[in-house]
Design an enzyme around this catalytic site. Structure first.
Site, PDB file in Angstrom:
ATOM      1  N   ASP A 182      -6.753   5.887  -6.088  1.00  0.00           N
ATOM      2  CA  ASP A 182      -5.741   4.865  -6.384  1.00  0.00           C
ATOM      3  C   ASP A 182      -6.411   3.787  -7.220  1.00  0.00           C
ATOM      4  O   ASP A 182      -7.643   3.714  -7.303  1.00  0.00           O
ATOM      5  CB  ASP A 182      -5.208   4.260  -5.078  1.00  0.00           C
ATOM      6  CG  ASP A 182      -4.185   3.152  -5.317  1.00  0.00           C
ATOM      7  OD1 ASP A 182      -3.345   3.298  -6.232  1.00  0.00           O
ATOM      8  OD2 ASP A 182      -4.218   2.129  -4.615  1.00  0.00           O
ATOM      9  N   SER A 183      -5.588   2.933  -7.801  1.00  0.00           N
ATOM     10  CA  SER A 183      -6.111   1.783  -8.539  1.00  0.00           C
ATOM     11  C   SER A 183      -6.895   0.854  -7.612  1.00  0.00           C
ATOM     12  O   SER A 183      -7.736   0.094  -8.051  1.00  0.00           O
ATOM     13  CB  SER A 183      -4.951   1.004  -9.148  1.00  0.00           C
ATOM     14  OG  SER A 183      -4.044   0.631  -8.134  1.00  0.00           O
ATOM     15  N   CYS A 218      -1.271   6.870  -6.266  1.00  0.00           N
ATOM     16  CA  CYS A 218      -0.923   5.658  -6.996  1.00  0.00           C
ATOM     17  C   CYS A 218       0.391   5.931  -7.716  1.00  0.00           C
ATOM     18  O   CYS A 218       0.477   6.887  -8.515  1.00  0.00           O
ATOM     19  CB  CYS A 218      -2.038   5.363  -8.002  1.00  0.00           C
ATOM     20  SG  CYS A 218      -1.693   3.958  -9.072  1.00  0.00           S
ATOM     21  N   GLU A 238      -2.989  -6.778  -0.759  1.00  0.00           N
ATOM     22  CA  GLU A 238      -4.462  -6.780  -0.799  1.00  0.00           C
ATOM     23  C   GLU A 238      -5.021  -8.033  -0.101  1.00  0.00           C
ATOM     24  O   GLU A 238      -6.150  -8.043   0.367  1.00  0.00           O
ATOM     25  CB  GLU A 238      -4.974  -6.678  -2.249  1.00  0.00           C
ATOM     26  CG  GLU A 238      -4.564  -5.385  -2.950  1.00  0.00           C
ATOM     27  CD  GLU A 238      -5.710  -4.401  -3.217  1.00  0.00           C
ATOM     28  OE1 GLU A 238      -6.873  -4.776  -3.126  1.00  0.00           O
ATOM     29  OE2 GLU A 238      -5.398  -3.221  -3.518  1.00  0.00           O
ATOM     30  N   CYS A 296       5.319   2.282  -4.783  1.00  0.00           N
ATOM     31  CA  CYS A 296       3.933   1.852  -4.997  1.00  0.00           C
ATOM     32  C   CYS A 296       3.231   2.060  -3.667  1.00  0.00           C
ATOM     33  O   CYS A 296       3.767   1.699  -2.609  1.00  0.00           O
ATOM     34  CB  CYS A 296       3.921   0.380  -5.391  1.00  0.00           C
ATOM     35  SG  CYS A 296       2.275  -0.357  -5.345  1.00  0.00           S
ATOM     36  N   HIS A 330       0.913   0.613  -2.307  1.00  0.00           N
ATOM     37  CA  HIS A 330       0.552  -0.602  -1.564  1.00  0.00           C
ATOM     38  C   HIS A 330       1.679  -1.038  -0.620  1.00  0.00           C
ATOM     39  O   HIS A 330       1.455  -1.868   0.254  1.00  0.00           O
ATOM     40  CB  HIS A 330       0.283  -1.758  -2.528  1.00  0.00           C
ATOM     41  CG  HIS A 330      -1.078  -1.757  -3.145  1.00  0.00           C
ATOM     42  ND1 HIS A 330      -1.485  -0.808  -4.051  1.00  0.00           N
ATOM     43  CD2 HIS A 330      -2.140  -2.596  -2.982  1.00  0.00           C
ATOM     44  CE1 HIS A 330      -2.730  -1.077  -4.434  1.00  0.00           C
ATOM     45  NE2 HIS A 330      -3.151  -2.151  -3.795  1.00  0.00           N
TER      46      HIS A 330
END
Ligand code: DGL
Length: 275
Positions: free
Chosen positions: A11-12, A74, A152, A186, A188
């Site tokens: 993933d990024s 991702c 994050e 996404c 996240h």
């Protein structure tokens, strides 16, 4: 028989750990090698050629780890750079198409929301696939870049005022349109599930990691590539180690246990690096 090599997941950043977690839950016998490009996150606000270049480097690193499959955990890479997976010597799995199938099969009113990064939303990757399977669907797409930073940062719980206000704003159009299903486009975003469910209690939230994990299990079983050689350790790599790193890894892995060892990699040179 079987294939004892690990499944490569990238993933990024660290959001892809939500996908890794789903794979671990569904296939406890499999080992995972995870790479998070924490030095270059976010991808979702960058241009397509940059995202493709990064994806190629991430895939090359995982290939050097001798994996049996590569999962682009991702949404952004899956949306705009899935073609980078075509030339790989191992199967490549993106996370969009499986989530779309799940969304289409659960929606009752055919009104589906897609929440993703700006690059993902601009590509209309989910929308195009939804409309193929369900031509009369109404698809509401919303780019929600701030949620990546909030996740994050660990600001995702229903009691976090900033997360709640941000989520309310991003979900506003979907709420007015009356969507009954939202694809968390996404990787996240699954950490916001509890908050989203408070804001939209009757809406079904589709987690791309859960959808992809079912597909991965099926693919490994059909190709005889399940690990029958006994469980081994997962390995975690990243391209940078931000200050809050350990805390955030645990958020996405939903892990309150002991230390998780993470090695740093210079992904452009494809070699180990130091903190
Ligand atoms: N995890 C990435 C995705 O699914 C989002 C983070 C980013 O913008 O790089 O799109």
């Amino acid at each position: 028989m079987g294939d004892s090599r690990a499944i490569g997941v990238f993933d990024s950043g660290l959001g892809g750990l939500t996908v890794a977690k789903r794979i671990m839950e569904l296939m406890p016998e499999e080992r995972i090698v995870y790479f998070g490009d924490t030095g270059r996150v976010p991808y979702g606000t960058k241009g397509v050629s940059t995202i493709k270049k990064y994806a190629v480097e991430d895939e090359r690193f995982l290939i050097s780890q001798n994996v049996k499959m590569i999962v682009a955990a991702c949404g952004t890479v899956s949306a705009v750079a899935a073609d980078t997976g075509k030339e790989l010597p191992v199967p490549f799995v993106e996370v969009i198409s499986h989530s779309v199938k799940d969304a289409v099969s659960v929606t009752k009113n055919k009104k589906i929301g897609v929440l993703g990064t700006p690059a993902t939303i601009k590509s209309h990757a989910h929308k195009k696939l939804i409309e193929k399977l369900l031509p009369d669907a109404l698809v509401i797409e919303t780019a929600a870049p701030l949620l990546v930073s909030l996740a994050e940062e660990g600001w995702y719980t229903p009691d976090n005022e900033v997360a709640r206000l941000t989520a309310e704003k991003y979900l506003d159009e979907m709420k007015s349109a009356g969507v009954d299903t939202i694809i968390l486009g996404c990787t996240h975003f699954p950490v916001f599930k509890e908050l989203f469910s408070r804001l939209l209690p009757d809406v079904i939230l589709i987690d791309m990691g859960a959808s992809a994990a079912k597909y991965i299990k099926d693919t490994l079983e059909k190709s005889g590539a399940v690990n029958t050689g006994g469980a081994g350790e997962h390995k975690f790599f990243a391209s940078d180690k931000p200050v809050t790193f350990e805390k955030v890894v645990k958020i996405f892995l939903r892990d309150n246990g002991g230390d998780i060892k993470i090695d740093l990699v210079d992904v452009e040179k494809n070699e180990k690096s130091n903190d």
